[in-house]
Design a protein around this motif. Structure first.
Motif, PDB file in Angstrom:
ATOM      1  N   ILE A  37       1.226   3.787   9.004  1.00 54.76           N
ATOM      2  CA  ILE A  37       1.844   4.011   7.705  1.00 54.76           C
ATOM      3  C   ILE A  37       3.045   3.091   7.519  1.00 54.76           C
ATOM      4  CG2 ILE A  37       3.125   5.707   6.318  1.00 54.76           C
ATOM      5  CD1 ILE A  37       1.271   7.866   7.444  1.00 54.76           C
ATOM      6  N   GLY A  38       3.753   2.802   8.613  1.00 51.60           N
ATOM      7  CA  GLY A  38       4.895   1.890   8.567  1.00 51.60           C
ATOM      8  C   GLY A  38       4.534   0.424   8.597  1.00 51.60           C
ATOM      9  N   SER A  39       3.232   0.100   8.572  1.00 51.56           N
ATOM     10  CA  SER A  39       2.754  -1.295   8.556  1.00 51.56           C
ATOM     11  C   SER A  39       3.428  -2.128   9.648  1.00 51.56           C
ATOM     12  CB  SER A  39       2.996  -1.933   7.176  1.00 51.56           C
ATOM     13  OG  SER A  39       2.287  -1.254   6.175  1.00 51.56           O
ATOM     14  N   GLY A  40       3.302  -1.660  10.892  1.00 57.89           N
ATOM     15  CA  GLY A  40       3.988  -2.323  11.993  1.00 57.89           C
ATOM     16  C   GLY A  40       3.307  -3.563  12.526  1.00 57.89           C
ATOM     17  N   LEU A  41       1.997  -3.693  12.332  1.00 55.41           N
ATOM     18  CA  LEU A  41       1.271  -4.812  12.936  1.00 55.41           C
ATOM     19  C   LEU A  41       1.464  -6.086  12.117  1.00 55.41           C
ATOM     20  CD1 LEU A  41      -2.101  -4.716  14.660  1.00 55.41           C
ATOM     21  CD2 LEU A  41      -1.792  -6.409  12.874  1.00 55.41           C
ATOM     22  N   PHE A  42       1.705  -7.178  12.816  1.00 51.67           N
ATOM     23  CA  PHE A  42       1.930  -8.472  12.164  1.00 51.67           C
ATOM     24  C   PHE A  42       1.773  -9.557  13.218  1.00 51.67           C
ATOM     25  CE2 PHE A  42       4.967 -11.495   9.885  1.00 51.67           C
ATOM     26  CZ  PHE A  42       4.077 -11.778   8.877  1.00 51.67           C
ATOM     27  N   GLN A 194      -0.604  -3.012   2.773  1.00 52.37           N
ATOM     28  CA  GLN A 194       0.449  -3.971   3.100  1.00 52.37           C
ATOM     29  C   GLN A 194       0.138  -4.747   4.376  1.00 52.37           C
ATOM     30  OE1 GLN A 194       4.502  -2.595   4.075  1.00 52.37           O
ATOM     31  NE2 GLN A 194       5.255  -4.324   2.871  1.00 52.37           N
ATOM     32  N   THR A 195      -0.342  -4.049   5.399  1.00 52.30           N
ATOM     33  CA  THR A 195      -0.682  -4.736   6.650  1.00 52.30           C
ATOM     34  C   THR A 195      -1.774  -5.773   6.428  1.00 52.30           C
ATOM     35  OG1 THR A 195      -0.070  -2.821   7.998  1.00 52.30           O
ATOM     36  CG2 THR A 195      -1.529  -4.445   9.013  1.00 52.30           C
ATOM     37  N   SER A 196      -2.832  -5.393   5.753  1.00 54.77           N
ATOM     38  CA  SER A 196      -3.951  -6.323   5.545  1.00 54.77           C
ATOM     39  C   SER A 196      -3.543  -7.478   4.641  1.00 54.77           C
ATOM     40  CB  SER A 196      -5.158  -5.580   4.971  1.00 54.77           C
ATOM     41  OG  SER A 196      -4.825  -4.882   3.789  1.00 54.77           O
ATOM     42  N   ASP A 197      -2.683  -7.210   3.661  1.00 60.64           N
ATOM     43  CA  ASP A 197      -2.182  -8.276   2.792  1.00 60.64           C
ATOM     44  C   ASP A 197      -1.360  -9.278   3.588  1.00 60.64           C
ATOM     45  OD1 ASP A 197      -1.359  -9.179  -0.170  1.00 60.64           O
ATOM     46  OD2 ASP A 197       0.450  -9.122   1.058  1.00 60.64           O
ATOM     47  N   HIS A 198      -0.429  -8.780   4.408  1.00 61.58           N
ATOM     48  CA  HIS A 198       0.463  -9.674   5.151  1.00 61.58           C
ATOM     49  C   HIS A 198      -0.269 -10.429   6.266  1.00 61.58           C
ATOM     50  CE1 HIS A 198       4.498  -7.637   3.885  1.00 61.58           C
ATOM     51  NE2 HIS A 198       3.779  -8.081   2.868  1.00 61.58           N
ATOM     52  N   MET A 199      -1.337  -9.851   6.784  1.00 61.87           N
ATOM     53  CA  MET A 199      -2.083 -10.538   7.833  1.00 61.87           C
ATOM     54  C   MET A 199      -2.985 -11.643   7.283  1.00 61.87           C
ATOM     55  SD  MET A 199      -1.319  -9.676  10.910  1.00 61.87           S
ATOM     56  CE  MET A 199      -2.743 -10.241  11.834  1.00 61.87           C
ATOM     57  N   THR A 200      -3.352 -11.570   6.005  1.00 58.16           N
ATOM     58  CA  THR A 200      -4.360 -12.510   5.509  1.00 58.16           C
ATOM     59  C   THR A 200      -3.958 -13.289   4.263  1.00 58.16           C
ATOM     60  OG1 THR A 200      -5.421 -10.769   4.166  1.00 58.16           O
ATOM     61  CG2 THR A 200      -6.232 -11.079   6.418  1.00 58.16           C
ATOM     62  N   ARG A 201      -2.970 -12.836   3.502  1.00 63.36           N
ATOM     63  CA  ARG A 201      -2.763 -13.376   2.164  1.00 63.36           C
ATOM     64  C   ARG A 201      -1.414 -14.074   1.947  1.00 63.36           C
ATOM     65  NH1 ARG A 201      -6.234 -11.609  -1.635  1.00 63.36           N
ATOM     66  NH2 ARG A 201      -4.635 -11.590  -3.267  1.00 63.36           N
ATOM     67  N   ILE A 202      -0.514 -14.033   2.889  1.00 58.54           N
ATOM     68  CA  ILE A 202       0.742 -14.773   2.729  1.00 58.54           C
ATOM     69  C   ILE A 202       0.446 -16.268   2.832  1.00 58.54           C
ATOM     70  CG2 ILE A 202       3.022 -15.245   3.717  1.00 58.54           C
ATOM     71  CD1 ILE A 202       3.130 -12.367   4.651  1.00 58.54           C
ATOM     72  N   PRO A 203       0.816 -17.053   1.823  1.00 50.89           N
ATOM     73  CA  PRO A 203       0.438 -18.482   1.816  1.00 50.89           C
ATOM     74  C   PRO A 203       1.356 -19.349   2.670  1.00 50.89           C
ATOM     75  CG  PRO A 203       1.619 -17.948  -0.186  1.00 50.89           C
ATOM     76  CD  PRO A 203       1.485 -16.648   0.565  1.00 50.89           C
ATOM     77  N   MET A 204       1.464 -19.011   3.944  1.00 53.93           N
ATOM     78  CA  MET A 204       2.255 -19.794   4.899  1.00 53.93           C
ATOM     79  C   MET A 204       1.440 -19.942   6.171  1.00 53.93           C
ATOM     80  SD  MET A 204       6.063 -18.134   4.506  1.00 53.93           S
ATOM     81  CE  MET A 204       6.613 -19.081   5.936  1.00 53.93           C
ATOM     82  N   PRO A 205       1.471 -21.115   6.795  1.00 54.02           N
ATOM     83  CA  PRO A 205       0.619 -21.334   7.972  1.00 54.02           C
ATOM     84  C   PRO A 205       1.143 -20.701   9.254  1.00 54.02           C
ATOM     85  CG  PRO A 205       1.923 -23.297   7.527  1.00 54.02           C
ATOM     86  CD  PRO A 205       2.195 -22.336   6.392  1.00 54.02           C
ATOM     87  N   LEU A 206       2.341 -20.110   9.227  1.00 52.40           N
ATOM     88  CA  LEU A 206       2.950 -19.624  10.463  1.00 52.40           C
ATOM     89  C   LEU A 206       2.885 -18.115  10.622  1.00 52.40           C
ATOM     90  CD1 LEU A 206       6.168 -21.855  10.507  1.00 52.40           C
ATOM     91  CD2 LEU A 206       3.983 -22.275  11.654  1.00 52.40           C
ATOM     92  N   VAL A 207       2.302 -17.408   9.666  1.00 54.70           N
ATOM     93  CA  VAL A 207       2.298 -15.945   9.728  1.00 54.70           C
ATOM     94  C   VAL A 207       0.875 -15.407   9.590  1.00 54.70           C
ATOM     95  CG1 VAL A 207       4.626 -15.781   8.778  1.00 54.70           C
ATOM     96  CG2 VAL A 207       2.673 -15.707   7.240  1.00 54.70           C
TER      97      VAL A 207
END
Length: 335
Positions: A37-42, A194-207
């Motif tokens: 729930i806290g979207s800890g994975l990254f 939020q977790t799935s968005d940040h793992m796949t959709r942030i337009p930066m090559p380092l994250v």
């Protein structure tokens, strides 16, 4: 200055502390639920941020964000404090303990004298709970330990005000108010999205999965670019960040997979349960990566991999997670 505190061991310090604090306040959320729930994975790889001369890498979000996100989604009001003066910080801790309030806090692992010497190193983002004081010593619930323990005033003050990045600055936190009613279903889907968005959709090559793939490509070139000795040091740090700091990359995947399994049953969603199994397999692959990387660092003569082959394993992990979290995003977007 003691309370009846229920200590439970966990895999990761922050989500374990949150789970234990909330149980004291009558809210039963286990570690995977807090972490999910806290979207800890990254994942992030920061070659321009050096720690002891080695590029930074992390398999989770910034410390403190799990509790913040979880609390926002469940409706918990938190008190957070930081201090510039150690004496004032310790006085405020005593004041809260006098009220019967267990307190979570950030500490440096190096000054926690109850840990074996081999496990004490300069890591300034370890979460513990202090829940009482007896005979001048503070009673500690450290989620990585099987049982509660205690620590002296002097060592706890040092741990709370260790130097280095990040500086704990005496930070402490505790719930002020917990909600009578809340929507678990909404919190579950918000955390997943939020977790799935940040793992796949942030337009930066380092994250996210892009960052994992980027690191795999760089790793293949380490021996030629920085030399064998430095390449071994960098690889050793990568293993340390994956397997020893906090819970580690593979461990975080197992916790998140457990969350998806629980969420799938609560929401009656078989797709989440299936994706949980896929993520568990990818956690196993990350553990394989750590095994082979460790043999390279120890210069073993058999069952070894080249840096190029290690890069291939890590890139395969990134591809699997890209597929898993892309599907998770599509599932969560409609909710």
């Amino acid at each position: 200055m003691t309370v009846n505190f229920d200590h439970k061991q966990s895999a990761h310090c922050e989500s374990g502390v949150v789970s234990n604090l909330l149980r004291f306040h009558g809210m039963d959320f286990d570690e995977p639920m807090v972490f999910g729930i806290g979207s800890g994975l990254f994942f992030t790889y920061l070659p321009f941020v050096r720690v002891n001369g080695i590029p930074g890498v992390a398999y989770r979000i910034w410390p403190g964000q799990i509790f913040k996100r979880f609390s926002d989604r469940i409706g918990i009001k938190i008190e957070r404090q930081k201090f510039s003066n150690p004496a004032k910080a310790m006085d405020e801790l005593d004041r809260m303990l006098d009220k019967g309030q267990p307190v979570g806090m950030l500490t440096s692992v190096f000054f926690l004298d109850y840990l074996p010497a081999a496990y004490r190193f300069h890591f300034n983002a370890h979460n513990i709970i202090v829940f009482g004081k007896e005979n001048g010593r503070y009673l500690v619930s450290d989620p990585v330990m099987e049982h509660t323990t205690d620590i002296s005033y002097e060592d706890l003050a040092r741990a709370r005000f260790a130097k280095g990045m990040p500086e704990p600055s005496g930070r402490m936190y505790y719930p002020l108010r917990v909600p009578g009613e809340f929507s678990v279903e909404k919190a579950l889907w918000t955390g997943i999205k939020q977790t799935s968005d940040h793992m796949t959709r942030i337009p930066m090559p380092l994250v996210g999965t892009k960052g994992m793939k980027y690191l795999a490509g760089r790793m293949r070139k380490w021996p030629e670019r920085i030399g064998d000795r430095k390449a071994i040091l960098w690889l050793g740090n990568l293993i340390r960040m994956q397997e020893e700091i906090g819970t580690g990359g593979a461990g975080f995947r197992f916790i998140y997979a457990a969350f998806l399994d629980q969420a799938g049953h609560k929401l009656n969603n078989p797709k989440l349960i299936d994706l949980s199994k896929q993520l568990t397999k990818n956690g196993d692959k990350l553990r394989d990566f750590a095994y082979y990387a460790g043999r390279v660092c120890k210069n073993r003569k058999s069952d070894t991999k080249t840096f190029a082959e290690l890069g291939d394993i890590l890139e395969e992990c990134s591809q699997q997670e890209q597929a898993i979290f892309s599907e998770l995003y599509e599932v969560s977007r409609s909710k």
